[in-house]
Design a protein around this motif. Sequence first.
Motif, PDB file in Angstrom:
ATOM      1  N   PRO A 170       0.846  -1.010  -0.038  1.00 41.02           N
ATOM      2  CA  PRO A 170       0.013   0.079  -0.064  1.00 41.02           C
ATOM      3  C   PRO A 170       0.880   1.247   0.172  1.00 41.02           C
ATOM      4  O   PRO A 170       1.975   1.124   0.554  1.00 41.02           O
ATOM      5  CB  PRO A 170      -0.771  -0.089   1.222  1.00 41.02           C
ATOM      6  N   GLN A 216      -3.424   4.905  -1.706  1.00 38.07           N
ATOM      7  CA  GLN A 216      -4.709   4.258  -1.312  1.00 38.07           C
ATOM      8  C   GLN A 216      -5.222   5.157  -0.350  1.00 38.07           C
ATOM      9  O   GLN A 216      -6.459   5.101   0.061  1.00 38.07           O
ATOM     10  CB  GLN A 216      -4.631   2.865  -0.795  1.00 38.07           C
ATOM     11  N   ARG A 217      -4.393   5.919   0.515  1.00 36.68           N
ATOM     12  CA  ARG A 217      -4.668   6.502   1.729  1.00 36.68           C
ATOM     13  C   ARG A 217      -4.170   7.961   1.548  1.00 36.68           C
ATOM     14  O   ARG A 217      -2.762   8.160   1.227  1.00 36.68           O
ATOM     15  CB  ARG A 217      -4.201   6.071   2.773  1.00 36.68           C
ATOM     16  N   GLY A 222     -10.640   7.525   0.978  1.00 35.76           N
ATOM     17  CA  GLY A 222      -9.172   7.167   1.339  1.00 35.76           C
ATOM     18  C   GLY A 222      -8.718   8.545   1.610  1.00 35.76           C
ATOM     19  O   GLY A 222      -7.548   8.487   2.397  1.00 35.76           O
ATOM     20  N   LEU A 235      -6.315   1.166   6.303  1.00 35.19           N
ATOM     21  CA  LEU A 235      -5.769   1.700   5.011  1.00 35.19           C
ATOM     22  C   LEU A 235      -7.158   1.772   4.188  1.00 35.19           C
ATOM     23  O   LEU A 235      -7.205   2.069   3.083  1.00 35.19           O
ATOM     24  CB  LEU A 235      -4.639   0.941   4.183  1.00 35.19           C
ATOM     25  N   ASP A 236      -8.410   1.250   4.825  1.00 32.34           N
ATOM     26  CA  ASP A 236      -9.781   1.423   4.065  1.00 32.34           C
ATOM     27  C   ASP A 236     -10.187   2.823   4.399  1.00 32.34           C
ATOM     28  O   ASP A 236      -9.828   3.629   5.261  1.00 32.34           O
ATOM     29  CB  ASP A 236     -10.336   0.234   4.766  1.00 32.34           C
TER      30      ASP A 236
END
Length: 364
Positions: free
Chosen positions: A122, A145-146, A171, A289-290
Amino acid sequence: MKTDLTDTTSSKINKALVLGRRAIGTPAVGMVLTLVIVTDEENAYDALKAANEASREHPSRTLVVIKRVSRSPRDRANTRLDAEVRLGADAGSGETVVLRLYGEVVDHAQSVVLPLLLPDAPVVVWWPVSAPTDPANDPLGALAQRRVTDTYAAEQPIEELTARADTYTPGDTDLSWTRITPWRSMLAAALDQVHCKVTSADVEGEEFNPSVELLAMWLAERLKVPVRRSKSSGPGLTSVRLETSAGPIVLDRPDGSLATLSIEGQPDRAVALKRRETSELIAEELRRLDPDDTYAASLRYGLERLDEEAAVTAPAPEAPAPDVTATEPEAAGEPAGEPAGEPAGEPAKKAPAKKAPAKKAAAK
């Protein structure tokens, strides 16, 4: 172990990372993610220090992107990439690459960062200061992703918070939201102890602190009650008061360290609610990280809607009493000393009736 590379390329930086790992006896890559820090020279030291401390919990490859401002047109025409590779004790529990970009390459930082990302890992991008208005559409933010920003570091924090709501993409997150995690946990635990219905809330904190606004919007969105915001001298958030059917619930932290939780019918309790360092905030953000749906719902609640809901419980301002004998008789065409007739007396009789709902709302 430190390796300085002047006027280099991404391939040479990757080679220096491989040789450095072999030199310190760790040829395998044990990183779990790539953390990209986009900052300036002034804030690079503090951001890198926080990232190194967070790497003890989340071993990562840290890429610090520093866009240098050229002073003259000749310097701006010269494109150069300087790098500093840090491994071992100089990089915490991970790997650190400090990238300094000059000239036209400043506008193409993603082409420098992309070859240095860990494969199948990630990517998190963090802007300690000067974050873009739309992080997801930023060339570097599109790789992640974030995306972590900090509205508290903005010049106009409240306006920046409104802009974040307009451009939110799953994100995105904000360290101002991360700062109120202990407050949200404590208030939720307090409501679990009492069977009651919350009727209103009051959030108190220093002015121009986006954490105060975010906590107020979270309470309004989750509890569906009016929330009033009050100003204090700080530091940060100082108090939250929930009016419930079983009595008030108050979480007060006047000194930024120790808080007091007061629940009607129960003894007061001291709660450790210390203001956290940036490294702790980053470490918390790297744990997940979601997309943060709770943050999205609170952010999209809207500051304007918060003001409208809070106005329901706000006390009505005291208006000066009108001079009935001097104005109303003259307006009705009668002498000032004589009693007013029925048509002229009607507005004076209706005035108290208009104030009654405001006083009733203030009493509630």
